[in-house]
Design an enzyme around this catalytic site. Sequence first.
Site, short mmCIF file in Angstrom:
data_model
loop_
_atom_site.label_atom_id
_atom_site.label_comp_id
_atom_site.label_asym_id
_atom_site.label_seq_id
_atom_site.Cartn_x
_atom_site.Cartn_y
_atom_site.Cartn_z
N SER A 10 0.82 -1.20 0.00
CA SER A 10 0.00 0.00 0.00
C SER A 10 0.86 1.26 0.00
O SER A 10 0.43 2.31 -0.47
CB SER A 10 -0.92 0.01 1.22
OG SER A 10 -0.15 -0.08 2.41
N TYR A 41 -4.41 0.52 4.05
CA TYR A 41 -5.32 -0.56 3.67
C TYR A 41 -6.20 -1.03 4.82
O TYR A 41 -7.30 -1.52 4.61
CB TYR A 41 -4.51 -1.74 3.14
CG TYR A 41 -4.21 -1.69 1.66
CD1 TYR A 41 -4.64 -0.64 0.85
CD2 TYR A 41 -3.49 -2.72 1.06
CE1 TYR A 41 -4.36 -0.61 -0.50
CE2 TYR A 41 -3.21 -2.70 -0.30
CZ TYR A 41 -3.64 -1.65 -1.08
OH TYR A 41 -3.38 -1.63 -2.41
N CYS A 73 2.59 -6.74 2.21
CA CYS A 73 1.65 -5.99 3.04
C CYS A 73 0.88 -7.00 3.88
O CYS A 73 0.24 -7.90 3.32
CB CYS A 73 0.70 -5.18 2.17
SG CYS A 73 -0.64 -4.38 3.06
N ASN A 74 0.95 -6.86 5.19
CA ASN A 74 0.28 -7.83 6.06
C ASN A 74 -1.23 -7.80 5.89
O ASN A 74 -1.88 -8.86 5.84
CB ASN A 74 0.65 -7.57 7.51
CG ASN A 74 2.09 -7.91 7.81
OD1 ASN A 74 2.99 -7.12 7.52
ND2 ASN A 74 2.33 -9.07 8.38
N CYS A 183 3.84 -5.34 10.39
CA CYS A 183 3.53 -4.48 9.25
C CYS A 183 4.84 -4.16 8.56
O CYS A 183 5.83 -3.83 9.23
CB CYS A 183 2.84 -3.20 9.72
SG CYS A 183 2.60 -1.98 8.41
N HIS A 185 5.78 -1.71 7.00
CA HIS A 185 6.24 -0.34 7.19
C HIS A 185 7.19 -0.23 8.39
O HIS A 185 8.06 0.65 8.41
CB HIS A 185 5.06 0.60 7.43
CG HIS A 185 4.40 1.09 6.19
ND1 HIS A 185 3.52 0.33 5.47
CD2 HIS A 185 4.49 2.27 5.53
CE1 HIS A 185 3.08 1.02 4.43
NE2 HIS A 185 3.67 2.20 4.44
#
Length: 274
Positions: A10, A41, A73-74, A183, A185
Amino acid sequence: MSRPILVFDSGIGGLSVLAEIRKSLPHSDYCYLFDNARLPYGELEEQVLIAGCVALVCDLVARTNAMIVVVACNTASTVVLPALRANLSIPVVGVVPAIKPAAQMSKSKRIGLLATPGTVKRHYTHELISQFADDCHVELFGCSELVMMAEQKIATGQMDMHRLADLLAPVVAAQLDVLVLGCTHFPMIQAELQQVLGAGVTLMDSGAAIAKRVVTLLTQQNLIVEERRVTNERETLGESAMQAFYTKAEISEGLTTTLIDCGFSTIERITTTN
């Protein structure tokens, strides 16, 4: 460009996964797709998320002739993977929170999962905990704001450490010895997280495990690029092998600089109707 590895997220979190894959497969070509127009997301309805991701990824796979898709992306991994696999004939790899290795590493048997609220509440996450961390006390922390803080750090180079400390106060209070970064990120701000949490907390993410899985799948299909390709006495690996695609109307100068520093020579906006 030869058939690339397509990494999808995302936002910029998937760059942490791409970096791990490149360590194992330095000679492969890469496409990075980030759907930043719909970030984060975790706040989208599932059917909206699925429809948008399938349209974006399938279109780019067709355009680039990608040989594998990595959903870095989890949130998307827990929701979108079945639909992507049903619509694609190439392998699709998702992200699994590192619950199992965290439980194995923990000495105090007090571990935590730091992720988006969507990942924290999903049945799949609780199945992982039941299966692999039944002997541990597991604390769950859902925080979407950290995703945006990671994006902001990449865009501006700045991080509000006071706000970060406030957000992580429940994690500190839980007295864990291992924290799973659930995550993609979060590895982008790992140094800042470690600074707040202290040296007594080990941070774990799934990047290395994802890279290992990608290598296994590509090896099975004899698709590993073993050496640099030379054209007109110049190696084609590097700028020409790295393409980035985003969905927002525009991206910041700081993010553009980050992508260039990562080796991307093509940075292009693509549109979606979902």
